[in-house]
Design an enzyme around this catalytic site. Structure first.
Site, PDB file in Angstrom:
ATOM      1  N   ARG A 104      -7.109   8.496  -1.922  1.00 45.87           N
ATOM      2  CA  ARG A 104      -6.916   7.729  -3.161  1.00 45.87           C
ATOM      3  C   ARG A 104      -7.619   8.400  -4.339  1.00 45.87           C
ATOM      4  NH1 ARG A 104     -11.233   2.819  -3.564  1.00 45.87           N
ATOM      5  NH2 ARG A 104     -12.746   3.618  -2.065  1.00 45.87           N
TER       6      ARG A 104
ATOM      7  N   SER B  84      -9.678   0.365  -7.702  1.00 45.13           N
ATOM      8  CA  SER B  84      -9.657   0.728  -6.280  1.00 45.13           C
ATOM      9  C   SER B  84      -8.584   1.757  -5.955  1.00 45.13           C
ATOM     10  CB  SER B  84      -9.409  -0.524  -5.426  1.00 45.13           C
ATOM     11  OG  SER B  84     -10.423  -1.470  -5.648  1.00 45.13           O
TER      12      SER B  84
ATOM     13  N   GLU C 299       2.766  -8.515  -7.470  1.00 47.34           N
ATOM     14  CA  GLU C 299       3.364  -7.291  -6.939  1.00 47.34           C
ATOM     15  C   GLU C 299       4.881  -7.279  -7.071  1.00 47.34           C
ATOM     16  OE1 GLU C 299       1.254  -9.301  -5.302  1.00 47.34           O
ATOM     17  OE2 GLU C 299      -0.563  -8.096  -5.505  1.00 47.34           O
TER      18      GLU C 299
ATOM     19  N   HIS D 193      -5.422   2.069   0.499  1.00 47.89           N
ATOM     20  CA  HIS D 193      -6.006   1.085   1.424  1.00 47.89           C
ATOM     21  C   HIS D 193      -5.074   0.763   2.590  1.00 47.89           C
ATOM     22  CE1 HIS D 193      -8.596   0.892  -2.015  1.00 47.89           C
ATOM     23  NE2 HIS D 193      -9.455   0.128  -1.388  1.00 47.89           N
TER      24      HIS D 193
END
Lengths: 318, 280
Positions: free
Chosen positions: A15, A42, A63, A114
């Protein structure tokens, strides 16, 4: 692009590599726009957001709307990168991805972070173990699981050039650098570290590193083991797969994902029709994850080099 | 192929809407299935868009400066197909292939199969997000093109619609005009009974939209609202268009069973007579 050489060999989270690659890409290509669902810190899209605030859209915690909006942006010639955690991107918004992105074959890049159990302490609710299966089943979708930071940077550059929907699966935790300096990523092309005459391990993501460790151990035991990094899961590099299968007696797949529907599923489907051979799947065995430190979880769920070694030696001793 | 004639003349637009309704009913009868009620209820709105308001070039469907139309209530495909054919995107004879195997006129619109369809729709609740994205992209390009998005009233039960409504309000997307076809019926019955959506205007107001409330089957009101919406700056506009499901044919009007039923040959005869299509 000049920094490619120096970035090889760095142990960083994929990431982080994404965040850096995206910000650089933004400089070179004004068509790049980025969307996030309140997780930009994140997913590391915050770096792009800071550099190009006009081309960044924080969609809040929504989303489904993010996917549709990304689709709309692509219809005006933009190249949208839409990011959030893998479970929310592919799970929460699966039908939007199917109907809006894949059916109309829109040029949207879904780059999720993630993924897998190495999310760690947040536990099962945040650990996507099904995302590759969910994306792989969709017509028109390309699915890529990079193994390290160096490969991730190249993947991001490559998918920006590709016209059509792409899913890229990234992780939270730092991962060992595995790809060599002369490696050049191409969509649909696997990297053969070595083809073995006894066993070949087809791995993706963080499991490439585990596969390479397992190979060292097994070779010392006199077993001839090869390793292939199958970073593009769809379209699968069937040439590389056939070469591996034809030269050995056992294929091992290794992925930080459910053994159902992911890399193991894709490899088994292809080989059962084209070159039947025993395939053993290393992965999450049809269960949810849990909280813990990434390394402890990898042990608990059987995703270490030792687990690969054990599977191979058991097969060889039969 | 037809050449596009656009006008604000109400008589002209009403006549186009009548012709649109006739073609919708003919194609649905030939197909033997499809959505009659919601195609007829929104016929005046979509006619006003394509025959008056939208800047578009049927001979150049991908013209970058065109205004965009997103049919979020994708089951009204027969309405979209008819208007596209009558404005010259493709030959009218294609309308007879609706829902047939291999036809570009799929049961719900497919952008990969038919010119003039901006994006595939059919699964409810997704169009407004797409419209937002297009509008944001056009804004980045400093384009003066506008985006129109037609939703059904049952459709606004979908949660994603309100995510999108929030987004349009937050980003002050003023090159966007949503239109809600408030025909009060959905497949299982009255919206009021299935899942209450009222109060509709208060909801859109609360999401920072400029709200117009009109009779969506009154051409003068439709055209006026579309003109006024263009003048609203700093926030998105929504036209809440009260309509009659099955509008234009007495045997279909307000009848929930015609949500997803095509007319029989006998019903088509009655309908064509009512719409003044004598002896055809």
């Amino acid at each position: 692009m000049a920094s490619r050489e120096e970035k090889c060999g760095q142990d960083i989270a994929t990431r982080d590599a994404y965040g850096a690659a995206l910000a650089e890409l933004g400089k070179r290509n004004s068509r790049i726009v980025v969307l996030d669902a309140d997780l930009s810190g994140s997913t590391k899209t915050a770096k792009f957001a800071k550099a190009f605030p006009d081309r960044f859209f924080n969609m809040g915690i929504s989303e489904q709307d993010m996917i549709g909006t990304a689709g709309g942006l692509s219809l005006t010639g933009k190249i949208p990168f839409a990011s959030t955690f893998a479970i929310f991107e592919t799970g929460r918004a699966w039908e939007q991805i199917r109907q809006t992105i894949c059916y109309s074959r829109l040029n949207v890049k879904l780059v999720a972070t993630h993924a897998g159990i190495t999310v760690g302490e947040d536990g099962a609710s945040h650990q996507a173990l099904e995302d590759v299966a969910l994306m792989r089943v969709l017509p028109n979708m390309v699915v890529i699981v990079p193994s390290d930071g160096f490969e991730t940077r190249q993947v991001i550059d490559a998918i920006a050039e590709y016209e059509g929907p792409v899913y890229v699966r990234l992780g939270r935790a730092k991962v060992p650098a595995v790809m060599p300096p002369d490696y050049k990523f191409e969509i649909g092309k696997a990297y053969k570290f070595r083809i073995g005459s006894d066993v070949n391990i087809i791995a993706s993501g963080i499991m490439v590193s585990a596969a390479l460790q397992a190979k060292e151990i097994l070779i010392k035991e006199g077993i001839d083991v090869g390793v292939i990094n199958m970073s593009t899961i769809k379209p699968l590099d069937t040439q590389a797969l056939l070469e591996a299968a034809k030269n050995s007696n056992l294929i091992i797949t290794a992925e930080e994902h459910s053994i159902i529907g992911g890399l193991g599923g894709a490899v088994s489907e292809f080989l059962s029709e084209n070159h039947p051979i025993t395939v053993k799947r290393i992965g999450i065995k049809d269960t949810f994850g849990g909280s813990g430190k990434p390394d402890e979880l990898l042990k608990l769920y059987g995703l270490t080099a030792e687990d690969i070694v054990k599977t191979v030696t058991e097969f060889m001793s039969k | 192929m037809t050449t596009l004639t656009q006008s604000r003349d109400i008589g002209f637009l009403k006549e186009q809407a009548r012709l649109v309704r006739i073609e919708i009913l003919k194609m649905l009868t030939l197909a033997g299935s499809g959505h009659t009620g919601g195609s007829l209820s929104a016929a005046d709105i979509v006619t006003a868009l394509y025959f008056y308001k939208m800047r578009h070039k049927p001979e150049y469907p991908k013209w970058p400066e065109r205004d965009r139309f997103i049919l979020s209530k994708g089951h009204a495909a027969p309405l979209l197909y008819t208007v596209l054919a009558l404005t010259g995107y493709f030959d009218k004879s294609l309308l007879s292939t609706l829902r047939k195997t291999g036809s570009p006129l799929q049961g719900h619109p497919s952008s990969k199969m038919l010119q003039g369809v901006e994006v595939s729709t059919g699964s409810l609740g997704q169009g407004l997000s797409i419209a937002n994205g297009i509008a944001l992209g056009l804004r980045l390009d400093n384009s003066r093109a506008r985006v129109y998005c037609l939703l059904g009233d049952g459709e606004i039960q979908e949660g994603q619609v309100w995510e999108a409504a929030m987004t349009a309000g937050h980003y002050a997307i003023d090159n966007l005009c949503a239109i809600v076809d408030l025909n009060e019926l959905q497949i299982d019955g009255r919206c009021e009974d299935v899942m209450k959506i009222t109060p509709v205007p208060a909801k859109w107001n609360a999401f920072n939209w400029h709200v117009f409330e009109i009779d969506g089957n009154n051409m003068e009101e439709v055209v006026t609202a579309l003109d006024e919406a263009e003048k609203i700056k700093g926030k998105p506009s929504v036209i809440l268009a009260k309509t009659v499901k099955g509008k234009g044919v007495s045997i279909f009007e307000g009848k929930v069973e015609y949500h997803g039923l095509a007319p029989t040959k006998e019903e088509l005869e009655i309908a064509l007579k009512e719409l003044g299509e004598h002896g055809k």
